[in-house]
Structure formats: C-alpha cells, structure tokens
Design an enzyme around this catalytic site. Structure first.
Site, PDB file in Angstrom:
ATOM      1  N   HIS A   1     -67.795  44.082 -53.620  1.00 46.23           N
ATOM      2  CA  HIS A   1     -67.244  45.567 -53.830  1.00 46.23           C
ATOM      3  C   HIS A   1     -67.299  46.058 -55.143  1.00 46.23           C
ATOM      4  O   HIS A   1     -67.584  47.194 -55.363  1.00 46.23           O
ATOM      5  CB  HIS A   1     -65.779  45.396 -53.373  1.00 46.23           C
ATOM      6  CG  HIS A   1     -65.283  46.655 -53.189  1.00 46.23           C
ATOM      7  ND1 HIS A   1     -65.021  47.372 -52.187  1.00 46.23           N
ATOM      8  CD2 HIS A   1     -64.290  47.280 -54.139  1.00 46.23           C
ATOM      9  CE1 HIS A   1     -64.259  48.412 -52.328  1.00 46.23           C
ATOM     10  NE2 HIS A   1     -63.794  48.488 -53.766  1.00 46.23           N
ATOM     11  N   GLU A   2     -66.835  45.229 -56.029  1.00 39.74           N
ATOM     12  CA  GLU A   2     -66.713  45.673 -57.594  1.00 39.74           C
ATOM     13  C   GLU A   2     -68.127  45.671 -58.261  1.00 39.74           C
ATOM     14  O   GLU A   2     -68.132  46.391 -58.936  1.00 39.74           O
ATOM     15  CB  GLU A   2     -65.758  44.693 -58.279  1.00 39.74           C
ATOM     16  CG  GLU A   2     -64.244  44.542 -57.858  1.00 39.74           C
ATOM     17  CD  GLU A   2     -63.607  45.749 -57.714  1.00 39.74           C
ATOM     18  OE1 GLU A   2     -63.911  46.747 -58.474  1.00 39.74           O
ATOM     19  OE2 GLU A   2     -62.748  45.870 -56.694  1.00 39.74           O
TER      20      GLU A   2
ATOM     21  N   HIS B   1     -69.173  49.322 -57.434  1.00 42.43           N
ATOM     22  CA  HIS B   1     -68.545  50.103 -58.357  1.00 42.43           C
ATOM     23  C   HIS B   1     -69.139  50.044 -59.771  1.00 42.43           C
ATOM     24  O   HIS B   1     -69.400  51.183 -60.367  1.00 42.43           O
ATOM     25  CB  HIS B   1     -66.854  49.804 -58.533  1.00 42.43           C
ATOM     26  CG  HIS B   1     -65.992  50.329 -57.539  1.00 42.43           C
ATOM     27  ND1 HIS B   1     -66.023  51.550 -57.159  1.00 42.43           N
ATOM     28  CD2 HIS B   1     -65.210  49.510 -56.832  1.00 42.43           C
ATOM     29  CE1 HIS B   1     -65.117  51.587 -56.170  1.00 42.43           C
ATOM     30  NE2 HIS B   1     -64.439  50.369 -56.089  1.00 42.43           N
TER      31      HIS B   1
ATOM     32  N   GLU C   1     -66.089  54.866 -54.152  1.00 44.66           N
ATOM     33  CA  GLU C   1     -65.451  53.931 -53.131  1.00 44.66           C
ATOM     34  C   GLU C   1     -66.619  53.804 -52.185  1.00 44.66           C
ATOM     35  O   GLU C   1     -66.804  52.823 -51.377  1.00 44.66           O
ATOM     36  CB  GLU C   1     -64.154  54.593 -52.403  1.00 44.66           C
ATOM     37  CG  GLU C   1     -63.472  53.354 -51.827  1.00 44.66           C
ATOM     38  CD  GLU C   1     -63.110  52.162 -52.636  1.00 44.66           C
ATOM     39  OE1 GLU C   1     -63.031  52.238 -53.788  1.00 44.66           O
ATOM     40  OE2 GLU C   1     -62.700  51.129 -51.938  1.00 44.66           O
TER      41      GLU C   1
HETATM   42 ZN    ZN Z   1     -62.975  50.106 -54.874  1.00 43.25          ZN
END
Ligand code: ZN
Length: 499
Positions: A262-263, A266, A292
């Site tokens: 997830h990170e 980003h 997101e």
């Molecule tokens: Zn996030």
C-alpha cells in the site's frame, strides 16, 4: 516568465524549504527519536511551522499573488498560483478570531475524544463535537460561493469535483450491489482458512521480505527509505527522498505485506513527480483520493491478484520455508482475500471497507443538512452498521468514537478513501484493455504499468485534478460501475468456485 511570479518565487521556495525540514523532523520523530524527545522537538517544530505559514501568509505575497492572477503565466506557474490562491481563499474568508478559537477548541476536543474513547463514553465528547460542527457550519457560510454550498464546500477541500451529487450516486450503487453480495457469500466464510498467517514469522526476515517486495513493485530504494511506525504512512521531502513506514507483527504475516505494498503505491506516486514540479506547491499527488487510488491499485488490484501472488508467494516460501511448507498458492490467495464484516474501519478488508466509509458519509451529510442531533449519533451509527454490514458495535469506542478525525474538524475527508478504491478499479480495467496486465503480473514485469502510471498520472502532481487525469487517460469521467464489477467478479470467483 512573468515578473511578479519571479518576485513571488523566493517566498514559495522558503516555505517549501521549511516544510521539507518539518517533514524530515516529523518522520524522524515518528521512527527514530527517543521517547522523551517530544516536548523540545515539538517546541522547535511549532516555530518552524509558524515560519512556514508566515512565509506565505503576508501582505507582500498577497499583493504578488493578485498581480500574478492578471499576468501571463506558464502552465506550471499558473498551477502554482492557483494552488496558492486556494490556500488563501480557505483561510482569508474565515475571520481570524473564529479560526484561532476553533484551533483551540480542536486541541481540547482531541483530548476529550481520547478520554471518551478510553472510557467508551460518547457523552464526554458530544459537547465538543457539537461546538466543532457549529464552527464548521459557520466556516461553510463564510466560504460558500455560487457553485459550492453546504457539505460540498468541505468535500471540495479533499476531492475537487466530487460533490454530494457524485458521491450519492456512488454510495447508492455500493448499497444496492455490495450489501446483498456480502449477505450472499458470508455463509461460505468457514471454508477459507487463514490460521497459517498467524504462525511465528521472524521479524527480521519479514523486514528483508518487505524491502524485497517494495523494490519488486517498483519503489526506488536509492531515492527512498522504509522505516517502522504503528500506523504506516508515506511522506516526502522531495521526489528523490520519499519515505514510508510499515509495521511488523510476529503472528500476522499479511499485515506487513499489505502495508508495505500500500505505502509503496503512495511512494511511487511521489517518486514519479516531474523534476520541475518537486519542491513547489504543486509537487505532490493531486488529491487524497487519487493518492489512495495509487496505493490501493498496488495493494488490492495488483497485490491481491492471483497472478501477481505467484512469484511473490514463491519468494515468501523461500523466506519462510518451514512455516509455509504445507500452504499452497491457492490457500494463500484465498486467505489474503477473505472478508469479514467487522466494526472497525482500519481493520476492514477490501470488500467491506467502502461500506464503513458509507456510514460516515451518510452521517456527515445529515449533520450538515441539519437533519440529526449530535446526541443521537451513536444510535444512528449503530443502526447503519447493522443495516450495511450486519454487525452492531458493542460500545461507543468501537462505534462512533473509533476514529479521531472529527475532533480535528476533518469532515468531508473520508469519502476519498472509498473513491480511491473505485478509481483504482477503473484504472485497472483501463489497463486491461491496453496491455496484457495479467501476464505481466505473472512474470513480475511492471515496466509497462509503471511507464503508463508515470506518464499519465504521477508526473503531473497537482497540475491536473483527479477528474482531469481520468478524462485525459480514458476519455471518461469517474465511473464507479468498474469498481462494483471488479468486486463482484472477484468475490464470486473466490467464494463460489467450488460449487
Ligand atoms: Zn493510503
């Protein structure tokens, strides 16, 4: 280049430099600093923070800004000036007395929220929430214009273009399609075993694996670092120094894996900002929802995809040969996709996550329409959880008090989380039409995917809005039907393939 913009630039550069120092300090404080560092470090940070604010919020800058608005600017300059104007608009329309009074209130409200959550007693927080909402309503009145009214003013701060009208359609569709889907497949949950994820997994080995995984999905470790914190997050000093945190639990293998992917999503976005935009007001991801979408694209569309998991699971078995000796790829794939309707948003799975957001959205909408009294919020909250997720929070702490955001006046913020998932699915669908993405995931070949995201999203920073990016990419505006189809196809396949 316009003259006024040249004069404005030193102010912008100073503010950017101070913000960079603050990001570095803040990341250091979260990951490295000793426990007792807080008070002195925070003192210094408060001074830097005020300096950064003053660097932009002063009469000279305001004058230059007004001049710039009437001069010929390059596209980049124009984007920067408009971003600065947005910051001004937000603050200048609100009387400073009310603004400062509200900041004080928010600090008190946060303490009240902490106590209320600790004691699981909403009545401690309720009077503060009442006052915060009153202030937000006053802010809205000062900030309303011909286009944006009421709750839309707040939504626009996080996701320009995604008004109540757009979000209502989105959440209605979710309610109509996803709530029945959950009902339909949840009785098959017992067939999916996740217990092997709770065996003992050495933390040092998990760290090694996370680093391998981040690199595997394209996070450039020569321009970024990975550290640890309880709540994972990503920050950037500039495009060549992007930092994120993840977390490791000895008996919860999937937690670190999916936090890391997830990170990484980003972080890749921030590493992909164009060189000439980094360290400017438009030098980061365009909106929270778009950001997101990039993290969830990697976490869910890619990271929980069976083809992607092939090589990743092999590497995982190499890392933990003993713990995973009796686990197959299919077992693993199902385990990391299992859903469980729960009460806590941050623990939610891919399928139910957006329904948690829907509850908060519906409640916020009613608050700003003046349709609900703050005293009645816990009851309303619990009713909605029962209706959408089929569970009722046992108490206020795991119900209405679960998230801190309202105490800081963050209304209109949550929909971006759900939008991110939906935008990710729309982009994934688009890529499927453009390239053999499933094959690429099977071999771990991310070059074309990266190149596409880089060219069509990352590089632009805030110079294009979310809606504009989608339009330029796909000749379509936001369309949540792709997300619904994605979820339905995926969960039908996982839960019904044995029939
Ligand atoms: Zn996030």
């Amino acid at each position: 280049m316009s003259k006024s913009f040249d004069l404005l630039k030193p102010y912008l550069d100073k503010s950017a430099a101070l913000d960079m120092a603050l990001s570095a300090l803040s990341f250091d404080f979260d990951t490295t600093a000793p426990k007792k560092a807080a008070s002195y470090t925070h003192q210094a940070m408060a001074i830097l923070s005020k300096e950064s604010y003053d660097a932009l919020m002063n009469n000279q800058v305001k004058e230059l800004l007004d001049k710039c608005l009437n001069e010929d600017l390059t596209t980049k300059e124009k984007a920067i000036v408009l971003e600065l104007q947005k910051i001004y608009d937000k603050l200048i329309k609100i009387p400073s007395e009310l603004y400062n009074e509200n900041r004080k209130l928010e600090r008190e409200a946060q303490l009240a929220w902490e106590e209320a959550k600790e004691k699981s007693d909403y009545s401690i927080f309720q009077p503060y929430l009442e006052k915060i909402i009153e202030n937000q309503k006053a802010f809205i009145k000062y900030r309303e214009d011909d286009q944006l009214k009421g709750y839309d003013v707040l939504l626009n701060d996080y996701e320009p273009g995604f008004t109540v009208e757009v979000l209502d359609q989105f959440f209605e569709l979710l309610k109509k399609e996803i709530v029945p889907l959950i009902e339909k497949v949840k009785n098959k949950n017992h067939k999916i075993d996740t217990s092997f994820l709770n065996r003992d997994f050495d933390i040092e080995k998990q760290r090694e694996f996370s680093s391998w995984l981040a690199n595997y999905v394209g996070f450039d470790l020569s321009r970024g670092i990975i550290k640890e914190s309880v709540h994972p997050y990503t920050t950037q000093l500039h495009k060549n120094d992007v930092r994120f945190t993840t977390h490791y639990y000895k008996n919860q293998l999937d937690s670190a894996i999916y936090s890391t992917i997830h990170e990484s999503g980003h972080a890749k976005y921030e590493q992909g900002i164009a060189d000439n935009l980094t360290l400017t007001l438009v030098g980061s991801g365009t909106s929270m929802g778009m950001h997101e979408s990039q993290s969830r694209f990697y976490e869910n569309c890619v990271g929980r995809n069976k083809n992607f998991l092939g090589p990743v699971f092999n590497k995982l078995k190499e890392t933990f040969p003993h713990q995973l000796s009796d686990v197959t790829l299919l077992d693993f794939y199902k385990a990391v996709n299992k859903f469980e309707p729960g009460r806590i948003r941050i623990e939610a799975d891919e399928l139910t996550y957006s329904l948690h957001i829907m509850v908060r959205y519906q409640i916020e909408k009613r608050i700003f329409n003046g349709e609900v009294d703050t005293v009645d919020l816990p009851t309303l909250w619990n009713q909605m959880y029962q209706e959408y997720l089929g569970v009722t929070p046992k108490n206020d702490a795991e119900g209405i008090l679960q998230d801190v955001h309202w105490s800081g006046g963050s209304f209109g913020y949550f929909p971006s989380y759900a939008l991110g998932s939906a935008i990710a699915a729309q982009i994934y669908n688009h890529l499927q039409l453009l390239m053999p993405i499933e094959e690429m995931l099977t071999t771990g070949d991310f070059d074309k995917i990266d190149e596409y995201l880089q060219t069509n999203i990352y590089q632009f920073g805030k110079t294009k809005t979310t809606q504009q990016l989608l339009k330029d990419m796909m000749n379509q505006s936001f369309d949540s039907s792709y997300y619904i189809k994605y979820l339905k196809d995926k969960y039908h396949a996982i839960y019904e393939e044995e029939e």
